[in-house]
Write a protein that holds these residues in place. Structure first.
Motif, short mmCIF file in Angstrom:
data_model
loop_
_atom_site.label_atom_id
_atom_site.label_comp_id
_atom_site.label_asym_id
_atom_site.label_seq_id
_atom_site.Cartn_x
_atom_site.Cartn_y
_atom_site.Cartn_z
N TYR A 1 0.81 -1.20 0.05
CA TYR A 1 0.15 -0.03 0.18
C TYR A 1 0.84 1.25 0.09
O TYR A 1 0.58 2.20 -0.72
N GLU A 2 1.90 1.08 0.87
CA GLU A 2 2.86 2.42 0.85
C GLU A 2 3.42 2.62 -0.53
O GLU A 2 3.51 3.62 -1.03
N THR A 3 3.77 1.66 -1.26
CA THR A 3 4.51 1.74 -2.60
C THR A 3 3.30 2.35 -3.72
O THR A 3 3.63 3.08 -4.52
N ILE A 4 2.28 1.86 -3.29
CA ILE A 4 1.06 2.45 -4.30
C ILE A 4 0.69 3.99 -3.97
O ILE A 4 0.69 4.63 -4.94
N ARG A 5 0.77 4.41 -2.73
CA ARG A 5 0.65 5.84 -2.48
C ARG A 5 1.74 6.63 -2.99
O ARG A 5 1.40 7.67 -3.69
N GLN A 6 3.14 6.03 -3.00
CA GLN A 6 3.98 6.82 -3.49
C GLN A 6 4.03 6.84 -5.06
O GLN A 6 4.50 8.05 -5.36
N ALA A 7 3.71 5.90 -5.63
CA ALA A 7 3.62 5.96 -6.99
C ALA A 7 2.62 6.99 -7.47
O ALA A 7 2.80 7.79 -8.56
N ARG A 8 1.42 7.08 -6.70
CA ARG A 8 0.39 8.25 -7.02
C ARG A 8 0.97 9.64 -6.92
O ARG A 8 0.60 10.39 -7.65
N ILE A 9 1.94 9.61 -5.94
CA ILE A 9 2.71 10.84 -5.92
C ILE A 9 3.60 11.12 -6.82
O ILE A 9 3.59 12.18 -7.67
N ASP A 10 4.46 10.50 -7.06
CA ASP A 10 5.55 10.41 -8.20
C ASP A 10 5.12 10.49 -9.78
O ASP A 10 5.66 10.94 -10.27
N GLY A 11 4.02 9.64 -9.81
CA GLY A 11 3.58 9.35 -11.27
C GLY A 11 4.30 7.99 -11.96
O GLY A 11 3.96 7.84 -13.01
N TYR A 12 5.37 7.57 -11.00
CA TYR A 12 5.88 6.16 -11.56
C TYR A 12 6.10 5.17 -10.53
O TYR A 12 6.08 5.84 -9.36
N THR A 13 6.56 4.10 -10.90
CA THR A 13 7.22 2.99 -9.84
C THR A 13 8.48 2.64 -10.09
O THR A 13 9.11 2.83 -11.10
N VAL A 14 9.21 2.22 -8.92
CA VAL A 14 10.37 1.68 -9.18
C VAL A 14 10.65 0.25 -8.58
O VAL A 14 9.99 -0.06 -7.52
N SER A 15 11.46 -0.57 -9.01
CA SER A 15 11.59 -2.05 -8.43
C SER A 15 12.87 -2.27 -8.71
O SER A 15 13.64 -1.86 -9.44
N HIS A 16 13.47 -2.96 -7.51
CA HIS A 16 14.78 -3.71 -7.42
C HIS A 16 14.72 -4.69 -7.02
O HIS A 16 14.31 -5.46 -5.98
N SER A 17 15.21 -5.74 -7.87
CA SER A 17 15.26 -7.34 -7.41
C SER A 17 13.81 -7.86 -7.17
O SER A 17 13.94 -8.81 -6.28
N GLU A 18 12.81 -7.54 -7.67
CA GLU A 18 11.54 -7.81 -7.38
C GLU A 18 11.28 -9.26 -7.93
O GLU A 18 10.61 -10.07 -7.51
N LEU A 19 11.42 -9.17 -9.38
CA LEU A 19 11.11 -10.23 -10.19
C LEU A 19 12.25 -11.04 -10.51
O LEU A 19 12.34 -12.21 -10.70
N GLU A 20 13.40 -10.65 -10.49
CA GLU A 20 14.72 -11.14 -10.84
C GLU A 20 15.98 -10.36 -9.93
O GLU A 20 15.82 -9.30 -10.28
#
Length: 251
Positions: free
Chosen positions: A175-194
């Protein structure tokens, strides 16, 4: 062929009649299909209930609006790929990193296009690959911009399983990452799928302002640190905006 399969095939035979005929009476369906009267009656009743066919006051059957909906979905998903590809190419040549395009399919994200010809180290992602909406920047950017009710329903229904060292496994954190994405307008991931890979993704919206896809820049994690993040984010957002605008979206 099982009885169930025969029923499906016969049902499709009936629906296929409406490719060449705009409207058909009950008797005409029987004559064209060669299917027994009782079976045709049951099929037509079911198709009517599901919205595949509508019966007019003249007792003739016509294709229902549900086909228009399916047709629009297929059309929009083909078009978005055609629209996005040249923009993805420009982005790829600008950053020399992999560029991915995904869409939502049920409760998953599916990669429908990828360009990585200039990238020195190729990532595991491939066209057709699926991932849960919570895992990876490109998947989560779609989740982040869905209506709140859809987000809540999705998160309530899933178990957060790890894929890489950085996978989100806590719902509060999600939920925190979703809230931050709505503020920034984008998402960031590190080593999540690979492990040791990163991605930065931006949402793509249609003419109704609804999120329908995501575009990401992805590569080796070492290249996605500090000042590189806002730089890649700006370029991903610019590409997403171009695609959205061509789909009829206005800010």
């Amino acid at each position: 062929m099982t009885n169930k399969n025969k029923t499906v095939v016969r049902s499709m035979d009936v629906l296929n009649l409406f490719i060449d005929h705009a409207e058909l009476t009950f008797q005409e369906v029987i004559e064209h299909s060669g299917i027994p009267k009782t079976s045709v009656y049951r099929m037509l009743m079911s198709f009517e209930e599901m919205g595949f066919l509508v019966k007019g006051e003249d007792s003739k059957y016509r294709l229902g609006l549900l086909f228009l909906k399916f047709g629009h979905l297929v059309s929009s998903r083909i078009n978005i790929r055609n629209i996005a590809y040249p923009i993805m190419q420009d982005l790829h040549h600008d950053v020399n990193e992999a560029v991915n395009l995904i869409i939502k399919q049920n409760d998953e994200a599916i990669y429908i296009e990828k360009i990585d010809t200039l990238q020195k180290v190729r990532l595991y992602t491939a066209i057709g690959r699926r991932s849960p909406l919570y895992a990876g920047a490109c998947s989560r950017v779609i989740l982040s911009f869905l209506p709140d009710t859809e987000i809540d329903a999705y998160i309530d229904s899933i178990e957060l399983k790890p894929f890489g060292m950085g996978s989100i496994t806590d719902k509060s954190h999600l939920y925190e990452t979703i809230r931050q994405a709505r503020i920034d307008g984008y998402t960031v991931s590190h080593s999540e799928l690979e492990n040791h890979t990163s991605a930065i993704a931006a949402p793509i919206f249609d003419h109704k302002g609804e999120v329908i896809a995501g575009i990401s820049v992805a590569g080796i994690e070492a290249n996605y640190q500090n000042e590189k993040i806002p730089m890649y984010a700006e370029k991903a957002l610019e590409a997403a905006k171009k695609i959205s605008n061509q789909l009829g979206y206005t800010d």
